[in-house]
Design a protein around this motif. Structure first.
Motif, mmCIF file in Angstrom:
data_model
loop_
_atom_site.group_PDB
_atom_site.id
_atom_site.type_symbol
_atom_site.label_atom_id
_atom_site.label_comp_id
_atom_site.label_asym_id
_atom_site.label_seq_id
_atom_site.Cartn_x
_atom_site.Cartn_y
_atom_site.Cartn_z
ATOM 1 N N THR A 2 0.760 -1.165 0.099
ATOM 2 C CA THR A 2 -0.240 -0.089 0.124
ATOM 3 C C THR A 2 1.080 1.169 -0.022
ATOM 4 O O THR A 2 1.633 1.443 0.720
ATOM 5 N N THR A 3 0.429 2.072 -0.771
ATOM 6 C CA THR A 3 1.409 3.608 -0.919
ATOM 7 C C THR A 3 0.949 4.347 0.298
ATOM 8 O O THR A 3 -0.034 4.366 0.773
ATOM 9 N N ARG A 4 2.202 4.857 0.883
ATOM 10 C CA ARG A 4 1.857 5.725 2.088
ATOM 11 C C ARG A 4 2.237 7.236 1.717
ATOM 12 O O ARG A 4 3.073 7.637 1.130
ATOM 13 N N ALA A 30 -4.217 3.447 -0.793
ATOM 14 C CA ALA A 30 -3.157 4.110 0.008
ATOM 15 C C ALA A 30 -3.415 4.453 1.217
ATOM 16 O O ALA A 30 -4.746 4.483 1.592
ATOM 17 N N TYR A 102 7.391 7.386 4.019
ATOM 18 C CA TYR A 102 6.374 8.108 2.998
ATOM 19 C C TYR A 102 6.790 7.389 1.484
ATOM 20 O O TYR A 102 8.007 7.182 1.446
ATOM 21 N N ASP A 103 5.697 7.407 0.894
ATOM 22 C CA ASP A 103 6.250 7.393 -0.804
ATOM 23 C C ASP A 103 5.948 8.405 -1.307
ATOM 24 O O ASP A 103 6.436 8.722 -2.396
ATOM 25 N N GLU A 104 4.845 9.301 -0.827
ATOM 26 C CA GLU A 104 4.462 10.386 -1.406
ATOM 27 C C GLU A 104 4.359 11.393 -0.424
ATOM 28 O O GLU A 104 3.576 11.112 0.641
ATOM 29 N N GLY A 297 8.160 12.359 -6.084
ATOM 30 C CA GLY A 297 7.380 11.945 -4.835
ATOM 31 C C GLY A 297 7.156 13.177 -3.608
ATOM 32 O O GLY A 297 6.506 12.729 -2.671
ATOM 33 N N LEU A 338 -0.574 7.513 -8.768
ATOM 34 C CA LEU A 338 -0.628 6.210 -8.188
ATOM 35 C C LEU A 338 -0.980 5.141 -9.203
ATOM 36 O O LEU A 338 -0.739 4.027 -9.222
#
Length: 434
Positions: A2-4, A30, A102-104, A297, A338
């Motif tokens: 899952t994107t953070r 996310a 974090y990813d973004e 990002g 995403l």
């Protein structure tokens, strides 16, 4: 995995970006975390009415935990980032420091008062950038009326009734207009005072007030203010304020116990300490899609970022309208990223401008038309009431306005809330003496 998504700041950018993500993200797509020192967002266009007492302070804020139920909220401050590890350092309100992966990363830290190197300003000035400052200023003005009505000292009375605002932008104009309107309205409760004794001064370094709106609208606002006796000093700067004496660049000097500094803002100090590119004004350098230059990002918008306007080639103005639309577009861009799509550039053309000048008084322009008086005042209130997030808050704001319309301003001064333990400490001292 899952994107953070980590959002630093809970103002317009933080709140509206998170709301957009809540509406558009699929389940499990996310995880969104919002970090902000307070657990609420201040709806800043309403601060002048908080200061004048026409709006309950609690109704000018949006509780973040209540509206961001699909996000994790942490009460704390962003203190730094490691762009290589993609880790943000956060100092929570209580407890040990945190490191958040974090990813973004979205940076929407807003702005703070921009102080000039004026002798005595830091010790004397009152800001107008937060809910606490707006509520304090209302109490302060009412306290000055109490001082003036109780003294027989002519100089002290004159000093107490002199109110100086430095900065003729939106905030300065609306603040001085609302507070002067309130002060005049409550004078019925001060038979010892006369409206002619009060002196309201607006100091602006430029050759006009309200430089972010059309000259026609600014001129109409200035005509209204000067017609009410407000002394507007254009092309003038505050040079010093020491021991209560204010000196202006036009050569005038006088004593005043009220100096409100609303002469611009600057990004939070931490923005320049993150190791990210900033422009000459300390704003993060971003492209038209609000991506920080050279740092995939990482995104930024609002007062802490120089978001370019593709139509004018200039940086978008620091208004609530633009911040909200930037946040919504930023949320869409995150979702697009995403899903492997291209983010879109930010484009927005203002729908109009309104400036409140007190109860039943305002000027504005919208849909190619100009408005003033009670109609402009009503249109402005209607617009902001519908824009504040959640129907709960909209109803509370409208309720305050509707209940207050038939009545005058309240003269109650809650200055004691600045020292809430004062009475208890005094009682404790008496008990020790006894």
């Amino acid at each position: 995995m899952t994107t953070r998504i980590l959002i630093a700041g809970g103002g317009y950018v933080g709140l509206y970006t998170a709301l957009r993500l809540q509406r558009r993200l699929r389940r499990g797509e996310a995880e969104v975390t919002v970090v902000n020192p307070e657990n609420y967002m201040v709806y800043r266009p309403l601060l002048p009415e908080v200061a004048s007492g026409t709006l309950e302070p609690r109704h000018a804020v949006v509780p973040l935990r209540a509206v961001l139920r699909g996000s994790r909220f942490i009460a704390g401050r962003l203190t730094g980032i490691d762009t290589e590890r993609k880790v943000a350092s956060v100092a929570p309100t209580a407890g040990p420091w945190l490191e958040l992966d974090y990813d973004e990363l979205v940076i929407g830290l807003g702005a703070t008062s921009k102080l000039a190197p004026v002798p005595g300003l830091a010790e004397t000035g009152i800001g107008f950038n937060s809910l606490a400052e707006a509520a304090h200023l209302r109490d302060h003005v009412l306290r000055q009326l109490e001082i003036a009505s109780a003294t027989t000292d002519t100089e002290l009375r004159k000093r107490a009734l002199t109110f100086v605002f430095v900065g003729g932008g939106y905030t300065g104009v609306e603040a001085i207009a609302e507070l002067q309107d309130m002060a005049i309205d409550v004078l019925a409760g001060y038979p010892e005072l006369d409206a002619g004794e009060m002196r309201w001064v607006l100091v602006e370094a430029m050759d006009r007030i309200l430089t972010t709106v059309s000259r026609e609208l600014a001129d109409r606002a200035m005509t209204e203010l000067t017609g009410r006796g407000i002394d507007i000093r254009l092309g003038t700067q505050l040079e010093s304020v020491e021991e209560g004496e204010l000196r202006l660049s036009d050569g005038s000097k006088f004593f005043a116990d009220t100096l409100v500094w609303v002469a611009g803002t600057r990004p939070q100090t931490v923005v320049g300490e993150l190791g990210l590119p900033v422009d000459g004004r300390g704003r993060l350098v971003v492209d038209q899609a609000m991506r920080v230059e050279g740092h995939p990002g990482i995104w930024a918008a609002g007062d802490c970022a120089g978001v370019p306007d593709p139509e004018t080639g200039r940086v978008s103005p620091p208004t609530a309208q633009h911040a909200v639309r930037q946040a919504e577009q930023l949320g869409d861009n995150l979702v697009a990223t995403l899903r492997g799509e291209w983010p879109r550039p930010f484009r927005y053309r203002s729908r109009g401008e309104f400036v409140t000048l007190g109860k039943n008084k305002a000027v504005g322009e919208a849909f190619g038309r100009e408005f003033d008086g009670a109609l402009a005042w009503t249109l402005r209130r209607g617009y902001y009431a519908t824009q504040i997030p959640t129907w709960n808050r909209t109803i509370r704001v409208l309720g305050d306005w509707l209940v207050g319309m038939p009545f005058g301003h309240d003269v109650v001064n809650f200055g004691s809330r600045e020292e809430p333990r004062g009475a208890f400490e005094e009682a404790a001292g008496r008990s020790r003496v006894g």
